[in-house]
Design a protein around this motif. Structure first.
Motif, short mmCIF file in Angstrom:
data_model
loop_
_atom_site.label_atom_id
_atom_site.label_comp_id
_atom_site.label_asym_id
_atom_site.label_seq_id
_atom_site.Cartn_x
_atom_site.Cartn_y
_atom_site.Cartn_z
N ALA A 716 0.75 -1.21 -0.07
CA ALA A 716 0.10 0.01 -0.03
C ALA A 716 0.82 1.32 0.12
O ALA A 716 0.56 2.17 -0.64
N GLU A 719 2.59 1.46 -3.58
CA GLU A 719 1.54 1.76 -4.42
C GLU A 719 1.13 3.00 -4.25
O GLU A 719 0.55 3.85 -5.60
N GLY A 720 0.84 3.59 -3.24
CA GLY A 720 0.46 5.10 -2.83
C GLY A 720 1.23 6.23 -3.43
O GLY A 720 1.04 7.09 -4.25
N CYS A 721 2.75 5.91 -3.23
CA CYS A 721 3.81 6.76 -3.81
C CYS A 721 3.70 6.48 -5.61
O CYS A 721 3.72 7.90 -5.97
N ARG A 762 -1.92 4.11 1.80
CA ARG A 762 -1.77 4.61 0.46
C ARG A 762 -2.30 5.98 0.29
O ARG A 762 -1.71 6.68 -0.51
N ALA A 763 -3.34 6.24 1.05
CA ALA A 763 -3.83 7.68 0.81
C ALA A 763 -2.86 8.86 1.15
O ALA A 763 -2.75 9.71 0.69
N ALA A 766 0.02 9.16 -1.31
CA ALA A 766 -0.47 9.82 -2.21
C ALA A 766 -0.57 11.51 -2.07
O ALA A 766 -0.12 12.20 -2.81
#
Length: 868
Positions: A716, A719-721, A762-763, A766
């Motif tokens: 997570a 993938e967020g980055c 993840r949020a 991002a």
């Protein structure tokens, strides 16, 4: 001499089709000594806008514009069994209407109406979603039922197909005027198809007033806190005609056999591209064949189009393989089959035309059984015009005497345009529907007659009629959206306005329907804080700030409104002796009873408080979820295992969780050569420090790619980055040649909270990257592809070519003029770097500059900063 006597117009309704055909063949009309009594169930009469106004004596001054607006409004729902293609049909409609540029895919999780994370992960519709758009009304021309107007406004609701979410179907049916029933071309009518058909046709959900012939039924139902309703006029769409084993006729037969009261009448026949050699036709260049409904041939080929039996035209879509998301690549070809102004075929040898003429005759025979005007044409052996057929089909559809059936393959972009036209042509406007049934509440808030109607002085239309000035609206759905609602919990209220109008900042009166055996609640006064556009899961503010009768709207800042509540205008202060305006309420929305119960436990008192808050919000959104709480246990009841599973998933996702991330972004240059500004592009690299790895309890020596496969939380984070780096701050361009280094990670409740909800990490990642890029926008540069160019040209033309390359933002490195044994060669060589976009079409320009003697080669060198 044979004397021909005329049958009463209603007599033929009891005949079978074979009887009608026999009457026509003998050309005799026998006067029956007794009327033929058809075994018909009690039906509902559809009201017509102008006649309703004239009949009720309504003052028409200033109402013509409002009538015109209402005639071009369609409130339509998409219903079907799960996985029949409802959302795909909806997405294709939105693409055709220009709401989205490319049609989304359920498999890719990028559709407009399936916006919840659980919907996109599972590939199913869980919540009904409303969206509004305009469609060019192709068949609305002068001489038709309405004045010429090329646009119709469609408010579309995409509903779930799974039985666990049937409450979404019930409350959608309660506020809609028409429906599109999607049927799988292979499976035909399935279990949930029958369920939604019952919801659309039974007199217990839509809360509409009834005609005299069913008033007794309505009165009986009202004693049980329920009301009769006018069934929804409906279209049937046989979808997935591109699947192996599809059959249009078999799907229609399943509709006839499994849906009580349905009278399916195909308005199209499908066209397939056959592998067999078809006789040559001047109209069609491919091996196309039209398959009649009763043709049981197994081999059909690829579905490419339909024959419109109403307008006698073939609609053929391009031959594409797979999903076509861009509607501009899937524009159909429309081919008339008959000569203009005549009934003669353009090509008498065309096999598709022959099949179409036979099918049209069967279509007219079927329409003769359910429409008196077509019956007259049929018995007189006359051919009705296209406009007359279309008007008759609309009358039969509104009266639920006919169920028009169409064909499509929505995933391939075929067959949806005629469905949008049919929604405009055949389904009702708000003026074609009866006003809703009302419960009159006296001053003591006790319910009285359920069939009471309100009449204002000088106006004889009832409250709830679209032309009545008094506000009446039904709340059919409530959702909670963070950042919206304005009520603290993000509450957004969806309402159907039956009469009057709602405006931003209006003060309204909210009335809950009385529960049988309990005293009615006192009306609450609230103020509308704003209105939102209907746009699936993304809502913007409604610019006009007004919702008129017949429309569906989304309201914010209503703190106590729940599903099934009635909204009326707030009462003004009454003078002494003046009669108080009466209060009415609609009967609300029925909710199925739960069948499965689970027990929930919280780890602490603080979490139990938060759990109670979340369950309260969920039960407001979904009335079919029942929550029971006491000192020792919390019980959650729903309609099935999937229903409970989705509710628990919502609880996990909606918990408030704070995560903190410390990261660094730095460039990772990779120049093509030491003296060149060009760079070879590399994907963004994400690295995680030892300190962050320690917090996440993962290996400190393993690579990031290895840990992504082993740890859900680490995946997570990465993938967020990476997701945030796919869109830079200078436009819709992904980042390149950048290194993201995660220095540290922290969470409010430690690693356990991140394991419970990795989406929060993840949020957070991002959001951190997006914020950092926005704050340092000046440090970012847009890169464009650069080509290494070599140009050979005559020596005397070097100057003009150099000037042209400079104008194309090129950088010239070498200019070589060859010499051999004391004299100069006729050819020169230029080397330089030019942006790719600048050399598009350069060959033509170079030939012009060098009188055709110049030539060039280009090779990709890298990306360099754009100078414009």
């Amino acid at each position: 001499m044979i004397r021909i006597a005329r049958l009463p117009k209603t007599s033929l309704t009891g005949f079978r089709r074979a009887d009608v055909r026999r009457v026509r063949q003998t050309n005799l009309r026998i006067a029956a000594s007794h009327s033929v009594k058809a075994c018909c169930r009690a039906r509902f009469h559809s009201s017509v806008a102008t006649t309703a106004v004239e009949r009720d004596g309504f003052d028409q001054n200033g109402t013509q514009a409002e009538i015109q607006r209402l005639q071009h409004v369609r409130n339509v729902g998409i219903f079907a069994h799960v996985d029949a293609g409802k959302t795909t049909v909806t997405e294709r409609m939105l693409a055709l209407a220009g709401i989205v540029k490319h049609a989304g895919s359920v498999d890719d999780g990028n559709t407009v109406t399936d916006y919840l994370p659980a919907e996109r992960e599972r590939g199913i519709t869980i919540q009904s979603a409303a969206i509004s758009f305009e469609w060019g009304w192709h068949n609305n021309r002068s001489g038709d039922d309405f004045d010429a107007n090329d646009n119709v406004t469609i408010a579309l609701i995409d509903t779930p197909g799974h039985v666990d979410f049937s409450v979404e179907v019930n409350r959608s049916v309660a506020v809609l005027d028409g429906a599109v029933l999607v049927v799988d071309a292979v499976a035909g009518v399935q279990a949930q198809t029958e369920t939604v058909w019952r919801a659309m046709t039974r007199p217990s959900l839509n809360n509409h007033a009834t005609t005299e012939e069913v008033r007794d039924t309505s009165r009986r139902l009202s004693n049980q806190n329920d009301h009769a309703h006018e069934p929804l006029p409906c279209l049937a769409l046989v979808n997935k005609m591109d699947k192996d084993g599809c059959h249009f006729g078999n799907a229609i037969n399943s509709i006839k056999q499994k849906l009580p009261g349905a009278n399916p009448i195909p308005t199209q026949i499908p066209i397939f591209q056959s592998s067999n050699k078809i006789p040559t036709s001047s109209l069609f260049s491919r091996n196309l064949v039209a398959v009649p409904v009763d043709d049981l041939s197994a081999e059909t080929g690829q579905f490419v189009g339909v024959v419109d039996l109403v307008h006698m035209r073939a609609i053929v879509w391009p031959d594409h393989v797979g999903n076509v998301s861009n509607v501009e690549e899937c524009v159909p070809q429309v081919l008339p089959l008959l000569k203009t102004g005549t009934r003669q075929p353009i090509d008498e040898t065309c096999h598709i035309t022959k099949a179409a003429m036979d099918a049209r005759q069967e279509f007219i025979e079927a329409m003769a059984e359910c429409d008196e005007r077509i019956e007259e044409f049929y018995l007189n052996e006359q051919q009705p015009s296209n406009a007359e057929l279309r008007a008759a089909l609309r009358r039969a559809t509104l009266a639920q005497k006919a169920l028009p059936v169409m064909a499509s393959a929505a995933l391939r972009g075929r067959g949806v345009e005629p469905v949008l036209d049919a929604i405009a042509d055949l389904l009702p406007s708000p003026l074609d529907r009866l006003p809703p049934a009302l419960t009159l509440l006296d001053e003591g808030m006790a319910p009285t007659k359920s069939n009471a109607t309100a009449r204002t002085p000088g106006k004889r239309v009832t409250i709830g009629h679209p032309l009545h000035p008094t506000l009446l609206a039904l709340v059919f759905k409530v959702v909670h959206m963070k950042g919206r609602g304005g009520s603290g919990d993000g509450r957004v209220v969806f309402a159907r306005v039956y009469s009057g109008e709602l405006r931003d900042r209006d003060t309204v009166q909210v009335i809950s329907p009385p529960v049988l055996g309990e005293p009615a609640q006192k009306p609450r006064t609230e103020r509308i804080g704003g209105m939102l556009e209907l746009a699936g899961g993304t809502f913007g503010n409604l610019q006009e700030g007004v919702c008129k009768s017949g429309d569906v709207c989304a309201l914010v800042n209503l703190k106590s409104v729940a599903t099934g509540d009635t909204i009326m205008v707030a009462p003004r202060k009454q003078k002494k002796g003046k009669k108080v305006e009466p209060l009415f309420c609609l009967s609300g929305v029925a909710s199925p009873k739960p069948v499965l119960t689970v027990r929930l436990e919280a780890e602490s008192t603080e979490k139990q408080t938060r759990l109670s808050e979340v369950l309260t919000l969920l039960s407001i959104e979904d009335p079919s979820l029942v929550v029971e709480e006491n000192d020792s246990v919390t019980l959650l009841s729903g309609l099935g295992e999937l229903h409970i599973e989705v509710a628990l998933d919502r609880i996990q996702r909606d918990k408030r969780l704070q995560a903190a991330i410390h990261l660094q972004l730095e460039p990772a240059w990779c120049h093509a050569s030491p003296d060149s500004p060009c760079m070879i592009l590399t994907d963004p690299a994400v690295t995680v420090s030892e300190e962050a790895r320690s917090f996440l309890q993962v290996s400190e020596v393993a690579t990031e790619e290895e840990l992504v496969l082993k740890s859900v939380v680490f995946k997570a984070l990465v993938e967020g980055c990476r997701g945030a780096l796919k869109r830079g701050p200078l436009g819709p361009y992904s980042m390149a040649n950048v290194r993201c280094h995660v220095v540290n990670v922290d969470a409010e409740e430690g690693l356990a909270s991140l394991n419970a909800m990795p989406g929060a990490l993840r949020a957070a990642a991002a959001h951190a990257i997006s914020t950092l890029l926005t704050e340092h926008k000046s440090s970012c540069t847009i890169l464009e592809p650069t080509m290494s160019v070599e140009v050979t040209l005559p020596n005397d033309m070097v100057g003009s070519v150099l000037s042209d390359l400079t104008g194309r933002r090129g950088t010239v490195g070498d200019v070589l003029v060859g010499e051999q044994e004391g004299y100069v060669l006729s050819k020169a060589l230029l080397r330089g770097d030019v942006p790719l976009i600048e050399i598009l079409g350069y060959a033509t320009r170079l030939r012009s500059l060098t009188a055709g003697e110049g030539a060039f080669t280009a090779e990709y060198k890298g990306h360099s900063p754009a100078s414009h």
